[in-house]
Design an enzyme around this catalytic site. Structure first.
Site, PDB file in Angstrom:
ATOM      1  N   TYR A 101       0.866  -1.181   0.000  1.00 14.10           N
ATOM      2  CA  TYR A 101       0.000   0.000   0.000  1.00 14.10           C
ATOM      3  C   TYR A 101       0.900   1.228   0.000  1.00 14.10           C
ATOM      4  O   TYR A 101       1.849   1.311   0.776  1.00 14.10           O
ATOM      5  CB  TYR A 101      -0.893   0.011   1.256  1.00 14.10           C
ATOM      6  CG  TYR A 101      -1.773   1.227   1.340  1.00 14.10           C
ATOM      7  CD1 TYR A 101      -3.062   1.214   0.819  1.00 14.10           C
ATOM      8  CD2 TYR A 101      -1.302   2.415   1.908  1.00 14.10           C
ATOM      9  CE1 TYR A 101      -3.868   2.341   0.873  1.00 14.10           C
ATOM     10  CE2 TYR A 101      -2.103   3.550   1.958  1.00 14.10           C
ATOM     11  CZ  TYR A 101      -3.385   3.505   1.442  1.00 14.10           C
ATOM     12  OH  TYR A 101      -4.175   4.624   1.482  1.00 14.10           O
ATOM     13  N   GLU A 189      -3.404   7.472  -4.285  1.00 21.75           N
ATOM     14  CA  GLU A 189      -3.254   6.176  -3.618  1.00 21.75           C
ATOM     15  C   GLU A 189      -3.008   5.052  -4.620  1.00 21.75           C
ATOM     16  O   GLU A 189      -3.687   4.966  -5.637  1.00 21.75           O
ATOM     17  CB  GLU A 189      -4.531   5.879  -2.820  1.00 21.75           C
ATOM     18  CG  GLU A 189      -4.500   4.568  -2.048  1.00 21.75           C
ATOM     19  CD  GLU A 189      -5.876   4.212  -1.480  1.00 21.75           C
ATOM     20  OE1 GLU A 189      -6.084   4.401  -0.272  1.00 21.75           O
ATOM     21  OE2 GLU A 189      -6.740   3.760  -2.248  1.00 21.75           O
TER      22      GLU A 189
END
Ligand code: GDP
Ligand code: MN
Length: 380
Positions: A101, A189
């Site tokens: 992530y 993101e």
């Protein structure tokens, strides 16, 4: 403003972040064609502005182009959390050994951008935050200095990234910072950023949220707005330069100025009513602007009364009064309405309204009480 995955990934690619080859399509026959170009093995991904598509069947792996076509038919017929799937992204299939992530967002309390990384990618970061908070690494970025090399190395160590990938990872982090700044984003993101079986890093998923207040600087990004997901009233409001936010009460408000609009909703509540909206018509009040405001207010079936609260500064009250009268000949307003005007040329404005037999009020408090009572049908 949220961007779709395919839009975010095309921005990433522009900034040098590796993404899978692929195309967005709206029919299954196009999906078949693209899958064929990609060699058959492909991933069909629903393009909706909502996370967790994987869990509800919005991400399908296809081994052949025929299968891609069938799966695209299924996904294009889906609704995910109330949002219809109108487009799918057909990406080449990537085999990977690790999911990471990586994101940049604003840390409001630190008043700085923050880079967030985790070795537990592929699941929503909110879940990781609850289940494995120790696996989340955060590094604050000094906006004037940007992301520093040592910070990137700290993150690479923190997510236990193989040393051979540090260089590539550093470039991706740098480029994510660049796209974040250049687009005036509030979120950039990558989840997951994967390590492929042949040892490369690639962004499998992308999500960007842009700062609405900076969109005027990005005409190219404004074009990416997905109208489907926005309430039609809000689109109409934007067209006329009005700021409209729907709420749940019964009193529709039409006000010039954001601060005054907030004060108006407060006064309505203080007097026992509930505002139906926040609506700032801004400076000037031409008949077509007021008419648009009426139409927007009346789209909401909860509205049982309208309070118009105008402070005449540069905008003259007589001009607003004329705007209201001429808008009323265009839009049939069937609910009771109370107008309060103060400031420049208020007397002339009130006279114009009185001549047209419209209900006016001396003070804001008085106006709020009157409209609340009328909206209740005259009973206390
Ligand atoms: P989200 O569920 O909406 O966040 O959608 P993602 O694009 O992140 O996909 C969810 C998961 O599907 C990923 O974490 C991967 O595990 C899997 N996935 C997505 N694309 C591929 C791919 O190209 N190959 C493989 N093997 N899995 C994929
Ligand atoms: Mn994802």
């Amino acid at each position: 403003m949220k961007l779709h995955e395919y839009q975010s990934k095309s921005l990433f690619a522009k900034y040098g972040i590796p993404v899978p080859r692929g195309r967005v399509v709206s029919t299954s026959s196009e999906a078949k064609q693209i899958a064929e170009d990609l060699g058959g093995r492909s991933v069909i991904k629903a393009q909706v502005l909502i996370g967790g598509r994987g869990k509800v069947g919005g991400i399908r792996l296809a081994r052949t182009s025929k299968e891609a076509e069938d799966l695209a038919t299924i996904v294009l017929g889906m609704e995910i959390k109330g949002l219809p799937v109108r487009r799918v992204l057909v990406d080449e299939m990537v085999n990977f050994t690790q999911e990471i992530y990586l994101a940049i967002t604003n840390d409001r309390s630190a008043r700085r951008p923050v880079l967030v990384a985790s070795s537990a990618g592929g699941v929503e970061i909110e879940t990781t935050a609850v289940e494995h908070p120790e696996k989340i690494i955060k590094i604050l970025i000094n906006p004037l200095l940007g992301l520093r090399d040592y910070q990137v190395r700290d993150i690479a160590v923190g997510i236990e990234l193989n040393r051979s990938l540090w260089r590539a990872f550093g470039q991706i982090a740098d480029n994510l910072w660049k796209v974040y700044c250049a687009s005036d984003a509030t979120l950039a993101e990558i989840n997951p950023l994967v390590v492929t079986t042949d040892g490369k890093l690639i962004a499998l998923d992308g999500k960007m949220v842009l700062d609405e207040n900076a969109l005027f600087r990005h005409p190219d990004l404004v074009e990416m707005r997905d109208m489907d997901v926005e309430a039609s009233a809000e689109i109409e409001a934007r067209k006329y330069g009005l700021t409209y936010i729907k709420m749940d009460g019964q009193i529709g408000c039409m006000v010039n100025g954001a601060g005054l609009a907030m004060a108006t909703t407060d006064i309505i509540k203080l007097n026992g009513g509930e505002p139906a909206n926040f609506l700032d018509i801004g400076g000037g009040a031409s008949a077509d602007k007021v008419a648009a405001a009426f139409r927007i207010l009346l789209q909401d079936p909860n509205v049982k009364g309208i309070l118009i609260n105008i402070f005449g500064g540069i905008t003259r009250c007589d001009e607003v009064a004329r705007g209201i009268i001429s808008a009323m000949s265009e839009v049939k307003v069937k609910v009771p309405m109370v107008v309060r005007l103060v400031g420049t040329n208020a007397e002339q404005g009130l006279q114009i309204l009185a001549d047209a037999k419209m209900m006016t009020a001396e003070t804001l408090e008085d106006a709020a009480r009157k409209v609340i009572e009328l909206a209740r049908g005259g009973q206390q």
